[in-house]
Design a protein around this motif. Structure first.
Motif, PDB file in Angstrom:
ATOM      1  N   THR A  22      47.042  33.077 -18.539  1.00 19.76           N
ATOM      2  CA  THR A  22      47.706  33.466 -17.295  1.00 19.76           C
ATOM      3  C   THR A  22      48.022  34.950 -17.224  1.00 19.76           C
ATOM      4  N   LYS A  23      47.693  35.715 -18.259  1.00 21.51           N
ATOM      5  CA  LYS A  23      48.072  37.129 -18.243  1.00 21.51           C
ATOM      6  C   LYS A  23      47.280  37.933 -17.212  1.00 21.51           C
ATOM      7  N   ASN A  24      46.137  37.440 -16.778  1.00 19.61           N
ATOM      8  CA  ASN A  24      45.339  38.170 -15.797  1.00 19.61           C
ATOM      9  C   ASN A  24      45.569  37.700 -14.363  1.00 19.61           C
ATOM     10  N   ILE A  25      46.490  36.778 -14.192  1.00 14.55           N
ATOM     11  CA  ILE A  25      46.787  36.279 -12.855  1.00 14.55           C
ATOM     12  C   ILE A  25      47.867  37.157 -12.239  1.00 14.55           C
ATOM     13  N   GLU A  26      47.575  37.691 -11.096  1.00 12.48           N
ATOM     14  CA  GLU A  26      48.534  38.536 -10.405  1.00 12.48           C
ATOM     15  C   GLU A  26      48.970  37.830  -9.128  1.00 12.48           C
ATOM     16  N   ILE A  27      50.253  37.745  -8.938  1.00 12.91           N
ATOM     17  CA  ILE A  27      50.779  37.092  -7.746  1.00 12.91           C
ATOM     18  C   ILE A  27      51.263  38.173  -6.784  1.00 12.91           C
ATOM     19  N   ASN A  28      50.664  38.205  -5.625  1.00 15.10           N
ATOM     20  CA  ASN A  28      51.067  39.163  -4.603  1.00 15.10           C
ATOM     21  C   ASN A  28      51.705  38.422  -3.442  1.00 15.10           C
ATOM     22  N   ILE A  29      52.998  38.339  -3.463  1.00  9.68           N
ATOM     23  CA  ILE A  29      53.731  37.747  -2.351  1.00  9.68           C
ATOM     24  C   ILE A  29      54.502  38.876  -1.700  1.00  9.68           C
ATOM     25  N   LYS A  30      54.098  39.229  -0.528  1.00  8.14           N
ATOM     26  CA  LYS A  30      54.738  40.333   0.165  1.00  8.14           C
ATOM     27  C   LYS A  30      55.955  39.810   0.926  1.00  8.14           C
ATOM     28  N   GLU A  31      57.060  40.457   0.680  1.00  9.95           N
ATOM     29  CA  GLU A  31      58.278  40.089   1.383  1.00  9.95           C
ATOM     30  C   GLU A  31      58.157  40.586   2.817  1.00  9.95           C
ATOM     31  N   LYS A  32      58.247  39.678   3.763  1.00  8.01           N
ATOM     32  CA  LYS A  32      58.214  40.081   5.167  1.00  8.01           C
ATOM     33  C   LYS A  32      58.976  39.062   6.005  1.00  8.01           C
ATOM     34  N   PHE A  33      59.508  39.542   7.082  1.00  8.09           N
ATOM     35  CA  PHE A  33      60.208  38.664   8.005  1.00  8.09           C
ATOM     36  C   PHE A  33      59.191  37.847   8.792  1.00  8.09           C
ATOM     37  N   PRO A  34      59.488  36.577   9.053  1.00  8.25           N
ATOM     38  CA  PRO A  34      58.582  35.810   9.911  1.00  8.25           C
ATOM     39  C   PRO A  34      58.686  36.308  11.351  1.00  8.25           C
ATOM     40  N   ASN A  35      57.639  36.131  12.099  1.00  7.80           N
ATOM     41  CA  ASN A  35      57.684  36.488  13.519  1.00  7.80           C
ATOM     42  C   ASN A  35      58.573  35.518  14.289  1.00  7.80           C
ATOM     43  N   CYS A  36      58.676  34.299  13.797  1.00  9.67           N
ATOM     44  CA  CYS A  36      59.493  33.274  14.452  1.00  9.67           C
ATOM     45  C   CYS A  36      60.414  32.630  13.427  1.00  9.67           C
ATOM     46  N   TRP A  37      61.712  32.712  13.663  1.00  9.48           N
ATOM     47  CA  TRP A  37      62.686  32.116  12.750  1.00  9.48           C
ATOM     48  C   TRP A  37      62.786  30.610  12.944  1.00  9.48           C
ATOM     49  N   ILE A  38      62.347  30.102  14.065  1.00  9.34           N
ATOM     50  CA  ILE A  38      62.453  28.665  14.336  1.00  9.34           C
ATOM     51  C   ILE A  38      61.469  27.887  13.461  1.00  9.34           C
ATOM     52  N   CYS A  39      60.212  28.299  13.446  1.00 12.90           N
ATOM     53  CA  CYS A  39      59.179  27.550  12.723  1.00 12.90           C
ATOM     54  C   CYS A  39      58.635  28.288  11.498  1.00 12.90           C
ATOM     55  N   ASN A  40      59.131  29.476  11.230  1.00 16.63           N
ATOM     56  CA  ASN A  40      58.616  30.311  10.130  1.00 16.63           C
ATOM     57  C   ASN A  40      57.111  30.511  10.231  1.00 16.63           C
ATOM     58  N   ASP A  41      56.660  30.740  11.442  1.00 16.67           N
ATOM     59  CA  ASP A  41      55.247  31.040  11.726  1.00 16.67           C
ATOM     60  C   ASP A  41      54.287  29.886  11.437  1.00 16.67           C
ATOM     61  N   HIS A  42      54.767  28.652  11.598  1.00 20.83           N
ATOM     62  CA  HIS A  42      53.897  27.484  11.441  1.00 20.83           C
ATOM     63  C   HIS A  42      53.498  26.901  12.797  1.00 20.83           C
ATOM     64  N   GLY A  43      54.294  27.148  13.824  1.00 18.99           N
ATOM     65  CA  GLY A  43      53.983  26.632  15.151  1.00 18.99           C
ATOM     66  C   GLY A  43      54.555  25.254  15.419  1.00 18.99           C
ATOM     67  N   ILE A  44      54.839  24.518  14.369  1.00 21.88           N
ATOM     68  CA  ILE A  44      55.388  23.163  14.496  1.00 21.88           C
ATOM     69  C   ILE A  44      56.591  23.051  13.573  1.00 21.88           C
ATOM     70  N   VAL A  45      57.608  22.336  14.029  1.00 19.17           N
ATOM     71  CA  VAL A  45      58.788  22.103  13.196  1.00 19.17           C
ATOM     72  C   VAL A  45      58.952  20.603  12.974  1.00 19.17           C
ATOM     73  N   PHE A  46      59.486  20.259  11.827  1.00 20.80           N
ATOM     74  CA  PHE A  46      59.777  18.872  11.494  1.00 20.80           C
ATOM     75  C   PHE A  46      61.273  18.746  11.251  1.00 20.80           C
ATOM     76  N   PHE A  47      61.839  17.645  11.706  1.00 22.48           N
ATOM     77  CA  PHE A  47      63.269  17.437  11.539  1.00 22.48           C
ATOM     78  C   PHE A  47      63.548  15.943  11.426  1.00 22.48           C
ATOM     79  N   ASN A  48      64.672  15.628  10.824  1.00 24.83           N
ATOM     80  CA  ASN A  48      65.087  14.234  10.677  1.00 24.83           C
ATOM     81  C   ASN A  48      66.143  13.906  11.718  1.00 24.83           C
ATOM     82  N   LYS A  49      66.086  12.679  12.206  1.00 23.47           N
ATOM     83  CA  LYS A  49      67.058  12.200  13.187  1.00 23.47           C
ATOM     84  C   LYS A  49      67.379  10.746  12.849  1.00 23.47           C
ATOM     85  N   LYS A  50      68.677  10.448  12.821  1.00 22.01           N
ATOM     86  CA  LYS A  50      69.100   9.078  12.536  1.00 22.01           C
ATOM     87  C   LYS A  50      69.249   8.304  13.839  1.00 22.01           C
ATOM     88  N   ILE A  51      68.628   7.144  13.868  1.00 24.03           N
ATOM     89  CA  ILE A  51      68.736   6.253  15.025  1.00 24.03           C
ATOM     90  C   ILE A  51      69.109   4.880  14.486  1.00 24.03           C
TER      91      ILE A  51
END
Length: 92
Positions: A8-37
């Motif tokens: 694993t010494k040659n594996i480089e992880i590049n995760i760039k810290e950036k704000f999502p364009n949409c805070w509601i869905c985190n740039d996925h376009g769809i949100v999932f939520f639980n509801k009790k009925i």
């Protein structure tokens, strides 16, 4: 049993810290939520109001305003815990 070794010494992880364009869905376009009925928890999906959400199928309902605000707040709080320095740079 054979021992497997991973180099694993040659594996480089590049995760760039950036704000999502949409805070509601985190740039996925769809949100999932639980509801009790009637005491039973169900998982629902809804399309977001952002650009990516508008590209989703018309067969999926759009998220309600009150739930969208709640999800945006929750997502920002979670983001702030993971990237506190990035948020502090924004707030100043």
């Amino acid at each position: 049993m054979n021992n497997i070794e991973f180099d694993t010494k040659n594996i480089e992880i590049n995760i760039k810290e950036k704000f999502p364009n949409c805070w509601i869905c985190n740039d996925h376009g769809i949100v999932f939520f639980n509801k009790k009925i009637n005491g039973i928890s169900y998982e629902f999906g809804a399309k977001c109001k952002c650009k990516l959400g508008k590209q989703s199928s018309d067969k999926i309902g759009t998220i309600e305003n009150s739930l969208a605000e709640h999800m945006a707040e929750e997502n920002f709080t979670r983001f702030k815990k993971v990237y506190p320095n990035l948020v502090m740079d924004l707030v100043g």
